[in-house]
Write a protein that holds these residues in place. Structure first.
Motif, PDB file in Angstrom:
ATOM      1  N   GLU A 196       9.402   6.848  -2.051  1.00 50.85           N
ATOM      2  CA  GLU A 196      10.731   6.854  -1.196  1.00 50.85           C
ATOM      3  C   GLU A 196      10.899   7.528   0.280  1.00 50.85           C
ATOM      4  OE1 GLU A 196      10.941  11.015  -3.465  1.00 50.85           O
ATOM      5  OE2 GLU A 196      10.182   8.785  -3.721  1.00 50.85           O
ATOM      6  N   MET A 229      15.502   4.621   2.231  1.00 49.60           N
ATOM      7  CA  MET A 229      15.530   3.652   1.214  1.00 49.60           C
ATOM      8  C   MET A 229      16.726   3.251   0.917  1.00 49.60           C
ATOM      9  SD  MET A 229      14.962   5.845  -2.213  1.00 49.60           S
ATOM     10  CE  MET A 229      16.570   5.791  -3.105  1.00 49.60           C
ATOM     11  N   PRO A 261      11.455   6.947  -7.595  1.00 49.04           N
ATOM     12  CA  PRO A 261      11.970   7.869  -6.640  1.00 49.04           C
ATOM     13  C   PRO A 261      12.065   9.154  -7.161  1.00 49.04           C
ATOM     14  CG  PRO A 261      13.639   6.102  -7.553  1.00 49.04           C
ATOM     15  CD  PRO A 261      11.949   5.851  -8.037  1.00 49.04           C
TER      16      PRO A 261
END
Length: 390
Positions: free
Chosen positions: A176, A183, A276
């Motif tokens: 991320e 993002m 993430p």
């Protein structure tokens, strides 16, 4: 162009939910971060707007709602960006803390089955949601606050100016943060909740189980391809009121004192090559969370002393003694290696809290992380602050 379209989608969904504000009800929550103003000032806010709609099955609850969560959080870089190796195994000589601004929306539908007489929730609830999350990461707020604060996570300054710390990195360990550290990911989440919990604020007895599945492949509509994962997690709550003294002179069913034993277990499994940090889970009390393996199990055992309830069911003090344990096992996520690993973490502590009409919470807590990840040093922390929710 993709981010412009994503922002437009979030605006359209928010605008579509506005008519619900006047007819349904909304949930408003303010959260604090210890690192931001010592936990005194709010750092993030969550809203929920419920669309007015009839119950599809008479006697059960049908819910269509839009939730928006935004603010800032503090994170630590826990895996090396190049290969995903755990930094705790080879502690770096530079700061690892950074700041993230985020916005997350969820448009979800829930349908209950089998109403219960002792709870507003149905015995079984199934739901489906469409999710989107935007993040932008920055250096910590104290960076460059004085001449000695020149070292950052993503780079540093010297006589030549700014120097990138990870030039040309693949960002395998933190997908991320690739590129401009920005993002936007979309996903679909489904779940089921089994609720047989008799919850009377300061007295709880029963069991609650929930299981969720989030699908976030990189080909999702509007996704910027910084994420590609499937996450599943299940939660089991067990509660038992060990002791209670009721205020028999008060018709509102208040209590002078009660003691409740709770156990909360979470198992999380992740699959994917770009996971993430916000979905990793593995949180325990303290800053030494469970390392990012594909399987993580956490458990909190707590004993809470409530009371007395002060002229209201929702106004009372409490003291909670807790013990957190975490276990990570399997293969590391976001890692170039494939070795199997296992690691434990643990902490314990005590929290004193005062609840005011279930709107404001003032708290102080102190605890010890006695088993940090990868045998880091044992440490003691204390925290204080407040939170507000309507």
């Amino acid at each position: 162009m993709r981010r412009i379209a994503a922002a437009a989608l979030m605006f359209i969904l928010l605008a579509a939910s506005l008519p619900a504000i006047g007819f349904g009800y909304h949930v408003f929550e303010i959260r604090t971060e210890l690192e931001f103003g010592y936990g005194v000032f709010p750092s993030s806010v969550m809203y929920q707007f419920n669309f007015p709609m009839p119950d599809l099955i008479p006697g059960t609850k049908t819910e269509l709602a839009f939730r928006l969560d935004n603010g800032l959080v503090y994170r630590h870089l826990r895996q090396h960006p190049d290969d995903g190796s755990f930094l705790a195994l080879d502690p770096p000589d530079y700061p690892t803390e950074y700041t993230v601004l985020f916005d997350e929306f969820n448009l979800f539908f829930g349908q209950g089955f089998v109403p219960t007489e002792f709870s507003d929730n149905d015995l079984v609830t199934v739901f489906l949601s469409v999710d989107g999350r935007f993040e932008n990461a920055y250096e910590r707020l104290s960076w460059l606050s004085d001449p000695s604060q020149t070292e950052g996570v993503f780079g540093y300054t010297d006589s030549n100016g700014w120097i990138d710390r990870f030039p040309g990195s693949s960002w395998t360990g933190a997908p991320e943060l690739a590129g401009d550290r920005m993002m936007f990911q979309t996903s679909i989440t489904t779940g089921v909740i089994l609720d047989y919990m008799r919850d009377r604020v300061t007295r709880r007895d029963g069991v609650r189980f929930a299981s969720y599945l989030r699908l976030a492949p990189d080909f999702m509509l509007l996704s910027d391809k910084t994420g590609n994962f499937i996450a599943s997690w299940s939660e089991l709550e067990l509660s038992k009121t060990l002791f209670s003294v009721a205020n028999e002179k008060d018709y509102r069913d208040l209590s002078w004192v009660s003691i409740v034993l709770d156990n909360h277990t979470v198992y999380r499994y992740l699959f994917g090559n770009k996971v993430p940090q916000y979905i990793l889970g593995g949180d325990i009390w303290g800053d030494s969370d469970v390392p990012a393996f594909d399987s993580v199990l956490t458990n909190r055992l707590s004993l809470t002393i409530y009371g007395p309830q002060i002229n209201s069911r929702d106004t009372y003090p409490l003291i909670r003694i807790f013990w957190d344990f975490g276990l990570g096992f399997g293969h590391p996520v976001n890692s170039a290696g494939s070795d199997y690993g296992i690691e434990t973490v643990g902490s314990y502590g005590i929290r004193a809290e005062f609840i005011i009409f279930d709107i404001a919470q003032l708290y102080y807590e102190i605890g010890c992380v006695y088993d940090p990840a990868f045998n880091e040093k044992v440490y003691v922390e204390q925290r204080f602050g407040f939170s507000v929710g309507i």
